[in-house]
Write a protein that holds these residues in place. Structure first.
Motif, PDB file in Angstrom:
ATOM      1  N   ALA A 276       0.834  -1.207   0.000  1.00 10.03           N
ATOM      2  CA  ALA A 276       0.000   0.000   0.000  1.00 10.03           C
ATOM      3  C   ALA A 276       0.867   1.255   0.000  1.00 10.03           C
ATOM      4  O   ALA A 276       0.561   2.229  -0.699  1.00 10.03           O
ATOM      5  N   GLU A 277       1.937   1.243   0.775  1.00 11.86           N
ATOM      6  CA  GLU A 277       2.849   2.391   0.783  1.00 11.86           C
ATOM      7  C   GLU A 277       3.487   2.587  -0.585  1.00 11.86           C
ATOM      8  O   GLU A 277       3.672   3.718  -1.042  1.00 11.86           O
ATOM      9  N   ALA A 278       3.816   1.485  -1.256  1.00 15.01           N
ATOM     10  CA  ALA A 278       4.393   1.577  -2.606  1.00 15.01           C
ATOM     11  C   ALA A 278       3.384   2.196  -3.573  1.00 15.01           C
ATOM     12  O   ALA A 278       3.746   3.016  -4.423  1.00 15.01           O
ATOM     13  N   VAL A 279       2.115   1.824  -3.433  1.00 15.42           N
ATOM     14  CA  VAL A 279       1.062   2.394  -4.278  1.00 15.42           C
ATOM     15  C   VAL A 279       0.930   3.888  -3.999  1.00 15.42           C
ATOM     16  O   VAL A 279       0.856   4.700  -4.923  1.00 15.42           O
ATOM     17  N   LEU A 280       0.933   4.262  -2.733  1.00 11.01           N
ATOM     18  CA  LEU A 280       0.834   5.673  -2.357  1.00 11.01           C
ATOM     19  C   LEU A 280       2.009   6.474  -2.914  1.00 11.01           C
ATOM     20  O   LEU A 280       1.830   7.563  -3.474  1.00 11.01           O
ATOM     21  N   THR A 281       3.191   5.936  -2.818  1.00 10.53           N
ATOM     22  CA  THR A 281       4.383   6.590  -3.373  1.00 10.53           C
ATOM     23  C   THR A 281       4.264   6.734  -4.886  1.00 10.53           C
ATOM     24  O   THR A 281       4.563   7.791  -5.451  1.00 10.53           O
ATOM     25  N   HIS A 282       3.798   5.673  -5.536  1.00 13.33           N
ATOM     26  CA  HIS A 282       3.633   5.705  -6.995  1.00 13.33           C
ATOM     27  C   HIS A 282       2.604   6.763  -7.404  1.00 13.33           C
ATOM     28  O   HIS A 282       2.801   7.475  -8.388  1.00 13.33           O
ATOM     29  N   MET A 283       1.523   6.865  -6.629  1.00 11.31           N
ATOM     30  CA  MET A 283       0.513   7.896  -6.906  1.00 11.31           C
ATOM     31  C   MET A 283       1.151   9.281  -6.884  1.00 11.31           C
ATOM     32  O   MET A 283       0.944  10.085  -7.801  1.00 11.31           O
ATOM     33  N   LYS A 284       1.923   9.530  -5.830  1.00  9.64           N
ATOM     34  CA  LYS A 284       2.541  10.850  -5.688  1.00  9.64           C
ATOM     35  C   LYS A 284       3.540  11.120  -6.809  1.00  9.64           C
ATOM     36  O   LYS A 284       3.600  12.231  -7.339  1.00  9.64           O
ATOM     37  N   LYS A 285       4.306  10.090  -7.198  1.00 13.13           N
ATOM     38  CA  LYS A 285       5.258  10.255  -8.303  1.00 13.13           C
ATOM     39  C   LYS A 285       4.542  10.493  -9.627  1.00 13.13           C
ATOM     40  O   LYS A 285       5.109  11.060 -10.549  1.00 13.13           O
ATOM     41  N   SER A 286       3.300  10.027  -9.710  1.00  9.30           N
ATOM     42  CA  SER A 286       2.490  10.224 -10.915  1.00  9.30           C
ATOM     43  C   SER A 286       1.732  11.547 -10.877  1.00  9.30           C
ATOM     44  O   SER A 286       0.816  11.775 -11.666  1.00  9.30           O
ATOM     45  N   ASN A 287       2.101  12.401  -9.919  1.00 12.66           N
ATOM     46  CA  ASN A 287       1.480  13.724  -9.748  1.00 12.66           C
ATOM     47  C   ASN A 287       0.007  13.664  -9.369  1.00 12.66           C
ATOM     48  O   ASN A 287      -0.758  14.579  -9.677  1.00 12.66           O
ATOM     49  N   LEU A 288      -0.384  12.590  -8.712  1.00 14.42           N
ATOM     50  CA  LEU A 288      -1.733  12.507  -8.164  1.00 14.42           C
ATOM     51  C   LEU A 288      -1.668  12.891  -6.697  1.00 14.42           C
ATOM     52  O   LEU A 288      -0.739  12.512  -5.987  1.00 14.42           O
TER      53      LEU A 288
END
Length: 126
Positions: free
Chosen positions: A67-79
């Motif tokens: 879940a933390e990896a998903v959250l990090t990926h979201m932020k890196k995707s400018n979401l």
């Protein structure tokens, strides 16, 4: 997003496999968006929130890491994670008995009132 919602409705005994399949759908969405130069095909908050909910339902012992990896990926995707994202993360950490992270997420949500991101402020569910 409809495919992920279908996975969410069906998740049960085989939820780990469902999470893998859902993650593959997200990867396909990203690849298709890149190859077609169509930004509308990129996963959005709804996509990631649905996937995070699938993780909560899974029986994996380390769901908080995914879940933390998903959250990090979201932020890196400018979401920008919203209230739903953070509430799901609260569920992830609660399910993992990680009270320190629950308190940290609540603190992050409360800090958003200082930068007027009302979509991420805590609510009654939080």
């Amino acid at each position: 997003n409809a495919v992920l919602n279908a996975y969410a409705q069906k998740s049960g005994n085989n939820s780990k496999d469902t999470c893998v399949r859902a993650e593959n759908v997200i990867n396909r969405m990203e690849n298709l968006a890149r190859t077609t130069n169509d930004d509308d095909l990129y996963p959005d908050n709804t996509t990631y929130n649905t996937f995070l909910n699938l993780l909560v339902r899974s029986r994996e012992s380390s769901i908080y890491l995914r879940a933390e990896a998903v959250l990090t990926h979201m932020k890196k995707s400018n979401l920008i994670p919203d209230r739903i994202t953070y509430n799901v993360m609260l569920n992830v950490y609660a399910k993992s008995n990680n009270i320190d992270r629950v308190e940290a997420i609540l603190g992050q949500m409360e800090n958003y009132q200082n930068i007027e991101l009302s979509d991420a402020l805590p609510c009654k569910v939080s």
